[in-house]
Write a protein that holds these residues in place. Structure first.
Motif, PDB file in Angstrom:
ATOM      1  N   LEU A   8       0.856  -1.187   0.000  1.00  0.00           N
ATOM      2  CA  LEU A   8       0.000   0.000   0.000  1.00  0.00           C
ATOM      3  C   LEU A   8       0.893   1.240   0.000  1.00  0.00           C
ATOM      4  CD1 LEU A   8      -2.689   1.482   0.271  1.00  0.00           C
ATOM      5  CD2 LEU A   8      -2.596   1.061   2.750  1.00  0.00           C
ATOM      6  N   ALA A  10       1.026   5.236   0.416  1.00  0.00           N
ATOM      7  CA  ALA A  10       0.332   6.415   0.933  1.00  0.00           C
ATOM      8  C   ALA A  10       1.173   7.643   0.600  1.00  0.00           C
ATOM      9  CB  ALA A  10       0.126   6.284   2.437  1.00  0.00           C
ATOM     10  N   ARG A  17       3.414   9.245  -6.516  1.00  0.00           N
ATOM     11  CA  ARG A  17       2.587   8.061  -6.256  1.00  0.00           C
ATOM     12  C   ARG A  17       2.481   7.177  -7.496  1.00  0.00           C
ATOM     13  NH1 ARG A  17      -1.741  10.557  -4.718  1.00  0.00           N
ATOM     14  NH2 ARG A  17      -3.187  10.033  -6.396  1.00  0.00           N
ATOM     15  N   GLU A  33      -3.121   2.346  -3.792  1.00  0.00           N
ATOM     16  CA  GLU A  33      -2.597   3.684  -3.502  1.00  0.00           C
ATOM     17  C   GLU A  33      -3.622   4.521  -2.760  1.00  0.00           C
ATOM     18  OE1 GLU A  33      -2.460   6.253  -7.104  1.00  0.00           O
ATOM     19  OE2 GLU A  33      -2.926   4.381  -8.169  1.00  0.00           O
ATOM     20  N   ALA A  34      -3.111   5.410  -1.907  1.00  0.00           N
ATOM     21  CA  ALA A  34      -3.969   6.312  -1.142  1.00  0.00           C
ATOM     22  C   ALA A  34      -3.369   7.715  -1.170  1.00  0.00           C
ATOM     23  CB  ALA A  34      -4.101   5.828   0.296  1.00  0.00           C
ATOM     24  N   GLU A  39      -7.743   7.829   3.811  1.00  0.00           N
ATOM     25  CA  GLU A  39      -7.889   6.765   2.817  1.00  0.00           C
ATOM     26  C   GLU A  39      -6.885   5.647   3.067  1.00  0.00           C
ATOM     27  OE1 GLU A  39      -9.419   4.871  -0.725  1.00  0.00           O
ATOM     28  OE2 GLU A  39     -10.166   6.225   0.829  1.00  0.00           O
ATOM     29  N   THR A  40      -5.716   5.996   3.570  1.00  0.00           N
ATOM     30  CA  THR A  40      -4.721   4.984   3.899  1.00  0.00           C
ATOM     31  C   THR A  40      -5.254   4.019   4.955  1.00  0.00           C
ATOM     32  OG1 THR A  40      -2.908   6.505   3.414  1.00  0.00           O
ATOM     33  CG2 THR A  40      -2.381   4.581   4.756  1.00  0.00           C
ATOM     34  N   TYR A  44      -6.041   0.137   4.366  1.00  0.00           N
ATOM     35  CA  TYR A  44      -5.315  -0.808   5.212  1.00  0.00           C
ATOM     36  C   TYR A  44      -6.279  -1.798   5.866  1.00  0.00           C
ATOM     37  CZ  TYR A  44      -3.260  -2.736   9.390  1.00  0.00           C
ATOM     38  OH  TYR A  44      -2.879  -3.609  10.374  1.00  0.00           O
ATOM     39  N   LEU A  52       3.700  -1.249   3.984  1.00  0.00           N
ATOM     40  CA  LEU A  52       3.154   0.091   3.794  1.00  0.00           C
ATOM     41  C   LEU A  52       4.280   1.079   3.510  1.00  0.00           C
ATOM     42  CD1 LEU A  52       0.887   2.236   3.981  1.00  0.00           C
ATOM     43  CD2 LEU A  52       1.230   2.228   6.470  1.00  0.00           C
ATOM     44  N   LEU A  54       4.794   4.906   3.462  1.00  0.00           N
ATOM     45  CA  LEU A  54       4.000   5.936   4.134  1.00  0.00           C
ATOM     46  C   LEU A  54       4.688   7.293   4.103  1.00  0.00           C
ATOM     47  CD1 LEU A  54       1.507   6.514   5.893  1.00  0.00           C
ATOM     48  CD2 LEU A  54       2.826   5.736   7.876  1.00  0.00           C
ATOM     49  N   VAL A  66      -1.010   8.034  11.055  1.00  0.00           N
ATOM     50  CA  VAL A  66      -1.341   6.733  10.457  1.00  0.00           C
ATOM     51  C   VAL A  66      -0.468   5.631  11.050  1.00  0.00           C
ATOM     52  CG1 VAL A  66      -1.308   5.388   8.321  1.00  0.00           C
ATOM     53  CG2 VAL A  66      -2.188   7.738   8.305  1.00  0.00           C
TER      54      VAL A  66
END
Length: 232
Positions: A8, A10, A17, A33-34, A39-40, A44, A52, A54, A66
């Motif tokens: 993921l 973020a 991104r 993707e966030a 949204e992350t 998740y 992740l 981040l 987060v």
């Protein structure tokens, strides 16, 4: 076939991104993707990634927030923080909150991929499938027979392999569709650490490819090689 590793991303900067998405998908990872912290957390909880990436500075919730919330419920998820150049306090705080590593922007995709692979190797050691009693294993359409230093084609004919080629094939077969770095392969076939043997490894891989009926071993530039089992 093993499921792809899920990452993921973020990151609120669309260009960064998208570049990360493209690079990670090319490396064989499954990616979501966030663009912000909220949204992350939603992705998740819904998707349960294996790692992740981040960013620190994001809308709605910062990367620190987060990281703190995820760490409260999951102490083992690999987290790599993306920090601004020269912001040492970001790095320190991120690590104190439970991040496993950090990468400073602007960063090299090659370095980032290497760090991702290293963290995943430590946190998720690949399981080796149980081998038949005589040690035989499948590689693509071949049945590899280590005691004979050979592989048997579907038509019954044989291909001869050296002992090191057999060990390389065994390592690839145990980790299908997984990017293996040079040190992992060197340890499997030579029992040595990364060093002057890198060129020797590349030469053995080149010879191995010539013997295989299909292109089953892909080069992942800057990291190592991957056995693409979908061809089998």
């Amino acid at each position: 076939m093993n499921s792809p590793i899920k990452i993921l991303i973020a990151e609120d900067d669309l260009n960064i991104r998208q570049g990360l998405v493209d690079a990670l998908e090319m490396a064989g990872y499954e990616v979501r993707e966030a663009p912000d912290g909220s949204e992350t957390l939603r992705l998740y909880a819904q998707w349960r990634p294996d790692l992740l990436l981040l960013d620190v500075m994001m809308p709605k919730l910062s990367g620190f927030d987060v990281c703190r919330q995820i760490r409260n419920g999951n102490p083992t998820l690999p987290i790599i923080m993306l920090t601004a150049k020269g912001e040492e306090i970001d790095k320190v705080l991120g690590l104190e909150l439970g991040a496993d590593d950090y990468v400073t922007k602007p960063f090299s995709l090659r370095e980032l991929l290497a760090r991702i692979h290293a963290i995943l190797r430590r946190s998720r050691p690949p399981e080796t499938p149980e081998a038949p009693p005589d040690g035989r294993f499948a590689f693509g359409d071949l049945q590899i027979e280590p005691d004979r230093l050979a592989g048997r084609r579907p038509d019954g004919s044989s291909i001869d392999f050296s002992k090191r080629e057999i060990e390389l094939l065994r390592c690839f077969a145990a980790h299908p569709d997984t990017v293996l770095d040079r040190q992992t392969l060197l340890s499997a076939a030579w029992e040595v650490n990364y060093g002057g043997f890198s060129r020797t490894l590349d030469q053995h891989i080149a010879q191995l490819r010539k013997k295989l009926p299909e292109q089953l071993i892909e080069t992942v530039y800057g990291i190592g090689y991957r056995y693409v089992s979908r061809h089998s």
